[in-house]
Design a protein around this motif. Structure first.
Motif, short mmCIF file in Angstrom:
data_model
loop_
_atom_site.label_atom_id
_atom_site.label_comp_id
_atom_site.label_asym_id
_atom_site.label_seq_id
_atom_site.Cartn_x
_atom_site.Cartn_y
_atom_site.Cartn_z
N ALA A 65 11.67 -8.59 9.44
CA ALA A 65 11.68 -7.40 8.58
C ALA A 65 11.01 -6.22 9.29
O ALA A 65 10.25 -6.40 10.24
N LYS A 66 11.34 -5.02 8.80
CA LYS A 66 10.72 -3.81 9.39
C LYS A 66 9.99 -3.04 8.27
O LYS A 66 10.44 -3.05 7.12
N PRO A 67 8.93 -2.33 8.62
CA PRO A 67 8.28 -1.49 7.60
C PRO A 67 9.28 -0.49 7.04
O PRO A 67 10.21 -0.07 7.74
N ASN A 68 9.10 -0.08 5.78
CA ASN A 68 10.02 0.90 5.19
C ASN A 68 9.28 2.23 4.96
O ASN A 68 8.10 2.36 5.33
N ALA A 69 9.95 3.19 4.34
CA ALA A 69 9.38 4.54 4.17
C ALA A 69 8.08 4.51 3.38
O ALA A 69 7.20 5.34 3.60
N ALA A 70 7.95 3.54 2.49
CA ALA A 70 6.71 3.47 1.70
C ALA A 70 5.54 3.05 2.59
O ALA A 70 4.45 3.65 2.55
N HIS A 71 5.76 2.04 3.44
CA HIS A 71 4.68 1.61 4.35
C HIS A 71 4.27 2.76 5.27
O HIS A 71 3.07 3.00 5.50
N TYR A 72 5.26 3.48 5.79
CA TYR A 72 4.94 4.58 6.73
C TYR A 72 4.23 5.72 6.01
O TYR A 72 3.29 6.33 6.53
N ALA A 73 4.64 6.00 4.77
CA ALA A 73 3.99 7.08 4.01
C ALA A 73 2.52 6.73 3.75
O ALA A 73 1.62 7.56 3.92
N ILE A 74 2.30 5.47 3.37
CA ILE A 74 0.91 5.04 3.12
C ILE A 74 0.07 5.19 4.39
O ILE A 74 -1.05 5.71 4.38
N ALA A 75 0.66 4.78 5.52
CA ALA A 75 -0.08 4.89 6.79
C ALA A 75 -0.37 6.35 7.14
O ALA A 75 -1.45 6.67 7.68
N SER A 76 0.55 7.25 6.76
CA SER A 76 0.36 8.68 7.12
C SER A 76 -0.81 9.31 6.38
O SER A 76 -1.34 10.35 6.80
N LEU A 77 -1.26 8.69 5.29
CA LEU A 77 -2.42 9.25 4.55
C LEU A 77 -3.66 9.30 5.44
O LEU A 77 -4.54 10.14 5.25
N GLU A 78 -3.71 8.42 6.44
CA GLU A 78 -4.89 8.34 7.32
C GLU A 78 -5.03 9.61 8.16
O GLU A 78 -6.10 9.88 8.71
N LYS A 79 -3.98 10.42 8.22
CA LYS A 79 -4.07 11.67 8.98
C LYS A 79 -5.09 12.62 8.34
O LYS A 79 -5.70 13.45 9.01
N LYS A 80 -5.22 12.44 6.99
CA LYS A 80 -6.05 13.43 6.28
C LYS A 80 -7.18 12.81 5.48
O LYS A 80 -8.18 13.45 5.16
#
Ligand code: APR
Length: 250
Positions: A65-80
């Motif tokens: 399986a591959k991460p989906n848009a939800a996994h990537y969006a959650i990870a992007s929160l770490e930017k801020k």
């Protein structure tokens, strides 16, 4: 409120659009496989081979399986924001999407552990096909049978104390894709601070949520990027979204 600390609590629904089944939906794992045959500590002792085979199959599906848009969006929160993910999932899709602080409550399928009184944990080499499957007779150096690092029904859940304390620190608490039917994990929704903004992203509107939650009726791949975009671009809008009480995105 100034937003500093975000906690995201996930269940199988966040990985559904990565092609991994949930447990209690119509096509869920517990519809196909009886829990008492493959996911209890009693089954592991009584019928080790069947339980090992069940988790070998799940391990291979998760590795494909591959991460989906939800996994990537959650990870992007770490930017801020200081962001912690607390997950009931045994997949490693949050880590593969880039989340760096992930607390697993029910284990992690990319690890084995032994059945010694104090278990040893082993990361598997996912590049070596020979180490993917566990067989009866695969033992640790202490001579005990190896098993997948998965918390079975009848066993203590891991990391609950740290999970409770993380939720109590959250300014924003986002629940994604869990039926909130399995305890003690489901208790987390009752540990939020009174001033925290709490959201639940799930297509099921019959979830038993505390009154302080705003329910975003949506699949994770749509609802998570939607709320994350506000948090990254217009965090001042969050309080007005909260006031809506319920939002339908689908
Ligand atoms: N996007 C978001 N949520 C979804 C989606 C989706 N595309 N599809 C289904 N869901 C929701 C369902 O509405 C349900 O609320 O995901 C949730 C899945 O619930 P369960 O199947 O019960 O999975 P989960 O809550 O993670 O189970 C908790 O139970 O058996 C144990 O150890 C197992 O960790 C698991 C625990």
């Amino acid at each position: 409120m100034r937003i500093r600390y975000i906690v995201v609590f996930t269940g199988a629904g966040v990985s559904r659009e990565s092609g991994l089944p949930t447990f209690r939906d119509v096509d869920g794992l517990w519809i196909k496989y009886p829990i008492e045959e493959v996911a209890t500590i009693d089954a592991l002792v009584r019928n080790t081979e069947k339980v090992l085979e069940f988790y070998n199959i799940r391990r291979r599906k998760i590795l494909e399986a591959k991460p989906n848009a939800a996994h990537y969006a959650i990870a992007s929160l770490e930017k801020k924001y200081n962001t912690v993910v607390i997950t009931q999932n045994i997949d490693n899709l949050h880590e593969r999407a880039g989340s760096t602080k992930v607390i697993h409550l029910h284990g992690l399928i990319t690890q084995n552990k032994c059945m010694c009184p104090t278990p040893h944990y082993y990361d598997i080499d996912i590049t070596d096909d020979r180490t993917i499957d566990l067989r009866l007779g695969d033992k640790c150096e202490g001579g005990s049978q190896l098993r997948h690092n998965v918390v079975l029904f009848g066993e203590a859940v891991e990391n609950m104390e740290i999970a409770y304390s993380e939720v109590q620190k959250a300014d924003i608490f986002i629940v994604v894709g869990t039926s909130l039917k399995v305890y003690p994990a489901a208790n987390l929704v009752y540990y939020t601070r009174p001033d925290a903004y709490c959201f639940c992203i799930d297509p099921d509107e019959s979830l038993n949520l505390p009154a302080n939650f705003c329910h975003i009726k949506s699949r994770a791949v749509k609802g998570v990027p939607w709320i994350v975009n506000f948090l990254l671009e217009n965090p001042q809008e969050i309080s007005s979204i909260m006031k809506e009480g319920k939002i339908v995105l689908e």
